[in-house]
Design an enzyme around this catalytic site. Sequence first.
Site, short mmCIF file in Angstrom:
data_model
loop_
_atom_site.label_atom_id
_atom_site.label_comp_id
_atom_site.label_asym_id
_atom_site.label_seq_id
_atom_site.Cartn_x
_atom_site.Cartn_y
_atom_site.Cartn_z
N GLY A 1 -6.86 11.57 2.66
CA GLY A 1 -7.64 10.45 2.60
C GLY A 1 -7.67 9.40 1.56
CG LEU A 2 -6.03 10.66 -1.99
CD1 LEU A 2 -4.90 11.28 -3.07
CD2 LEU A 2 -7.27 10.45 -3.00
N GLY A 3 -5.34 7.28 0.81
CA GLY A 3 -4.89 5.95 1.23
C GLY A 3 -5.79 5.28 1.89
CE LYS A 4 -11.36 5.81 6.90
NZ LYS A 4 -11.98 6.75 7.74
CE1 TYR B 1 -3.76 -0.75 5.83
CE2 TYR B 1 -1.72 -0.56 7.26
CZ TYR B 1 -2.15 -0.40 5.84
OH TYR B 1 -1.58 -0.22 4.90
CG ASP C 1 6.06 -1.67 9.64
OD1 ASP C 1 7.25 -2.32 9.89
OD2 ASP C 1 5.99 -1.44 8.39
N GLY D 1 -2.33 12.91 3.18
CA GLY D 1 -3.29 13.78 4.10
C GLY D 1 -4.59 14.00 3.52
CB VAL E 1 -0.51 7.47 -0.90
CG1 VAL E 1 -1.04 8.82 -1.33
CG2 VAL E 1 -1.73 6.60 -0.80
CB VAL F 1 -0.94 0.04 1.36
CG1 VAL F 1 -1.85 1.24 1.14
CG2 VAL F 1 -1.75 -1.25 1.50
#
Length: 241
Positions: free
Chosen positions: A187-190, A220, A213, A185, A179, A177
């Site tokens: 919200g794209l990763g979410k 997560y 990690d 910052g 970005v 995963v």
Amino acid sequence: MEAHKLLAACSRVAASPPPRQMLLIYHQFHSCSGFSPGSWKRKMWSLKASFWESMRPGFLKNSASKVIEPLDVEQEEPLPVEFVLAEKTRDDGAIEQIIFSTEGDVDVYDLQALCDKVGWPRRPLSKVSAALKNSYMVAKLHYVLRSRGAVVDNERRLIGMARATSDHAFNATIWDVIVDPSYQGRGLGKALVEKLIRALLQKDIGNITLFADKTVVEFYQNLGFEPDPDGIKGMFWHPSY
């Protein structure tokens, strides 16, 4: 891994996870809170509340004798293979878009450049290519600049990716995963992880895991993952010689 090498909202899931990484199993879906305030407009592809009653068909819930089966996914609107996740209009009239896609190939050189930006150690491109080819699903985020409806030359850039391996029936594991730091910052990763989860659920794959990690376990968990649910432990093989 040093803190400056971590993504703001996501962690790297290595191909051979070290012991310090924790196995997380997806348990329930939490709706995305959206992007940060500003001129970016979120394109909504929401999941229904209580989409899952349990995440693990075939696993026992709370050590009971009843096996919890997934809800009927056919009632859900199918997730498009490509759609606009967010967009904004610039003062000159050009439109900037963030495109989510699960089709098409990933250029390994573009991916390597993206990994360089977040400080990941380089891996052999031949192995990266093989990993992508053998993945069950690869989700990508691209930045696109459009002027009068056409894509401006050289303005479609890979800014995010996550992939999943699977047995095509019961189980899937999410890896890599990532970005672009310039787009963190928001919200794209979410959103990337959520959309990948939804795509897997709509393939009737309910047992979804990843390795994280310890610094990003909470991230997560907020997406519905649990460490060691019902005492299930992640085991790592290490040679004794």
